[in-house]
Design a protein around this motif. Structure first.
Motif, PDB file in Angstrom:
ATOM      1  N   ASP A   3      29.376  31.900 -11.204  1.00  0.00           N
ATOM      2  CA  ASP A   3      30.654  31.799 -10.520  1.00  0.00           C
ATOM      3  C   ASP A   3      30.472  30.837  -9.363  1.00  0.00           C
ATOM      4  O   ASP A   3      29.513  30.955  -8.606  1.00  0.00           O
ATOM      5  CB  ASP A   3      31.067  33.190 -10.028  1.00  0.00           C
ATOM      6  CG  ASP A   3      32.461  33.226  -9.436  1.00  0.00           C
ATOM      7  OD1 ASP A   3      33.270  32.335  -9.752  1.00  0.00           O
ATOM      8  OD2 ASP A   3      32.738  34.150  -8.661  1.00  0.00           O
ATOM      9  N   SER A   4      31.377  29.895  -9.219  1.00  0.00           N
ATOM     10  CA  SER A   4      31.302  28.924  -8.137  1.00  0.00           C
ATOM     11  C   SER A   4      32.662  28.856  -7.458  1.00  0.00           C
ATOM     12  O   SER A   4      33.698  28.823  -8.127  1.00  0.00           O
ATOM     13  CB  SER A   4      30.914  27.558  -8.705  1.00  0.00           C
ATOM     14  OG  SER A   4      30.893  26.596  -7.691  1.00  0.00           O
ATOM     15  N   TYR A   5      32.640  28.865  -6.135  1.00  0.00           N
ATOM     16  CA  TYR A   5      33.884  28.794  -5.373  1.00  0.00           C
ATOM     17  C   TYR A   5      33.583  28.261  -3.980  1.00  0.00           C
ATOM     18  O   TYR A   5      32.427  28.012  -3.639  1.00  0.00           O
ATOM     19  CB  TYR A   5      34.577  30.163  -5.302  1.00  0.00           C
ATOM     20  CG  TYR A   5      33.736  31.278  -4.737  1.00  0.00           C
ATOM     21  CD1 TYR A   5      33.758  31.568  -3.369  1.00  0.00           C
ATOM     22  CD2 TYR A   5      32.921  32.050  -5.555  1.00  0.00           C
ATOM     23  CE1 TYR A   5      32.983  32.600  -2.853  1.00  0.00           C
ATOM     24  CE2 TYR A   5      32.155  33.081  -5.047  1.00  0.00           C
ATOM     25  CZ  TYR A   5      32.195  33.351  -3.686  1.00  0.00           C
ATOM     26  OH  TYR A   5      31.436  34.373  -3.177  1.00  0.00           O
ATOM     27  N   CYS A   6      34.607  28.108  -3.172  1.00  0.00           N
ATOM     28  CA  CYS A   6      34.449  27.640  -1.797  1.00  0.00           C
ATOM     29  C   CYS A   6      34.991  28.686  -0.841  1.00  0.00           C
ATOM     30  O   CYS A   6      35.843  29.501  -1.213  1.00  0.00           O
ATOM     31  CB  CYS A   6      35.206  26.338  -1.574  1.00  0.00           C
ATOM     32  SG  CYS A   6      34.521  24.936  -2.470  1.00  0.00           S
ATOM     33  N   ILE A  47      38.143  32.712   4.025  1.00  0.00           N
ATOM     34  CA  ILE A  47      39.119  32.476   2.967  1.00  0.00           C
ATOM     35  C   ILE A  47      38.388  31.893   1.773  1.00  0.00           C
ATOM     36  O   ILE A  47      37.666  30.897   1.898  1.00  0.00           O
ATOM     37  CB  ILE A  47      40.244  31.529   3.432  1.00  0.00           C
ATOM     38  CG1 ILE A  47      41.076  32.204   4.527  1.00  0.00           C
ATOM     39  CG2 ILE A  47      41.121  31.112   2.254  1.00  0.00           C
ATOM     40  CD1 ILE A  47      42.133  31.313   5.134  1.00  0.00           C
ATOM     41  N   ARG A  48      38.571  32.533   0.619  1.00  0.00           N
ATOM     42  CA  ARG A  48      37.963  32.086  -0.638  1.00  0.00           C
ATOM     43  C   ARG A  48      39.011  31.325  -1.438  1.00  0.00           C
ATOM     44  O   ARG A  48      40.175  31.714  -1.494  1.00  0.00           O
ATOM     45  CB  ARG A  48      37.477  33.299  -1.427  1.00  0.00           C
ATOM     46  CG  ARG A  48      36.913  32.937  -2.776  1.00  0.00           C
ATOM     47  CD  ARG A  48      36.467  34.177  -3.512  1.00  0.00           C
ATOM     48  NE  ARG A  48      36.093  33.847  -4.887  1.00  0.00           N
ATOM     49  CZ  ARG A  48      35.299  34.571  -5.634  1.00  0.00           C
ATOM     50  NH1 ARG A  48      34.782  35.702  -5.170  1.00  0.00           N
ATOM     51  NH2 ARG A  48      35.010  34.197  -6.853  1.00  0.00           N
ATOM     52  N   LEU A  54      39.253  22.099  -3.108  1.00  0.00           N
ATOM     53  CA  LEU A  54      38.527  21.776  -1.873  1.00  0.00           C
ATOM     54  C   LEU A  54      39.117  20.586  -1.124  1.00  0.00           C
ATOM     55  O   LEU A  54      39.453  20.695   0.055  1.00  0.00           O
ATOM     56  CB  LEU A  54      37.038  21.546  -2.156  1.00  0.00           C
ATOM     57  CG  LEU A  54      36.197  21.108  -0.958  1.00  0.00           C
ATOM     58  CD1 LEU A  54      36.207  22.176   0.130  1.00  0.00           C
ATOM     59  CD2 LEU A  54      34.781  20.774  -1.379  1.00  0.00           C
ATOM     60  N   THR A  55      39.256  19.460  -1.776  1.00  0.00           N
ATOM     61  CA  THR A  55      39.732  18.249  -1.090  1.00  0.00           C
ATOM     62  C   THR A  55      41.132  18.449  -0.512  1.00  0.00           C
ATOM     63  O   THR A  55      41.390  18.084   0.645  1.00  0.00           O
ATOM     64  CB  THR A  55      39.725  17.047  -2.058  1.00  0.00           C
ATOM     65  OG1 THR A  55      38.389  16.862  -2.542  1.00  0.00           O
ATOM     66  CG2 THR A  55      40.169  15.774  -1.361  1.00  0.00           C
ATOM     67  N   VAL A  76      29.888  28.161  -2.609  1.00  0.00           N
ATOM     68  CA  VAL A  76      29.131  29.357  -2.967  1.00  0.00           C
ATOM     69  C   VAL A  76      28.917  29.336  -4.468  1.00  0.00           C
ATOM     70  O   VAL A  76      29.863  29.203  -5.242  1.00  0.00           O
ATOM     71  CB  VAL A  76      29.893  30.642  -2.573  1.00  0.00           C
ATOM     72  CG1 VAL A  76      29.107  31.874  -2.980  1.00  0.00           C
ATOM     73  CG2 VAL A  76      30.198  30.655  -1.082  1.00  0.00           C
ATOM     74  N   GLU A  77      27.650  29.431  -4.868  1.00  0.00           N
ATOM     75  CA  GLU A  77      27.311  29.549  -6.283  1.00  0.00           C
ATOM     76  C   GLU A  77      26.659  30.903  -6.489  1.00  0.00           C
ATOM     77  O   GLU A  77      25.672  31.224  -5.831  1.00  0.00           O
ATOM     78  CB  GLU A  77      26.362  28.429  -6.706  1.00  0.00           C
ATOM     79  CG  GLU A  77      26.982  27.048  -6.632  1.00  0.00           C
ATOM     80  CD  GLU A  77      25.992  25.960  -6.983  1.00  0.00           C
ATOM     81  OE1 GLU A  77      25.148  26.181  -7.868  1.00  0.00           O
ATOM     82  OE2 GLU A  77      26.062  24.903  -6.347  1.00  0.00           O
TER      83      GLU A  77
END
Length: 90
Positions: A3-6, A47-48, A54-55, A76-77
Motif C-alpha cells: 500500500d502506498s499513499y501520502c 491528512i492521508r 500529490l502534485t 508512506v509505503e
C-alpha cells in the motif's frame, strides 16, 4: 499487501483543520488520521491521500498560503506491515 499513499503532518491542530477544509472543499478524497509514530510533528493529526493527488494537493496548499513551517509532506509505503516513510522536500 503493498500500500502506498501520502500524508501531510502538521505543526498545529489549527493548520490541520484549515487544510482539511480546503482540500475537502476542492473535492479531494482525504482522510484525517493520527500522525504515524515515526513522523515527528507538533500536532497529532495528519491528512492521508492518494499518491496520485500529490502534485495537485501540494499546489492547493501552496496557493492557500499555509505557513510552510506548519506542514510537511511524506510518502508512506506499507509492505506487509513494514513502513517506509520518506519526507518530501519543497
Amino acid at each position: 499487501m503493498n500500500d502506498s499513499y501520502c500524508v501531510i503532518a502538521f505543526g498545529s491542530t489549527h493548520a490541520a483543520i484549515r487544510v482539511q477544509k480546503l482540500l475537502s472543499d476542492k473535492g479531494f478524497s482525504i482522510i484525517m488520521m493520527p500522525t504515524l509514530r515515526v513522523i515527528t510533528a507538533g500536532c497529532g493529526l495528519s491528512i492521508r491521500f492518494s499518491s496520485e493527488d500529490l502534485t495537485n494537493i501540494q499546489k492547493a496548499v501552496s496557493e492557500a498560503n499555509i505557513e510552510p513551517s506548519l506542514h510537511q509532506f511524506y510518502t508512506v509505503e506499507n509492505n506487509m506491515g513494514e513502513y517506509k516513510i520518506s519526507k518530501l522536500e519543497g
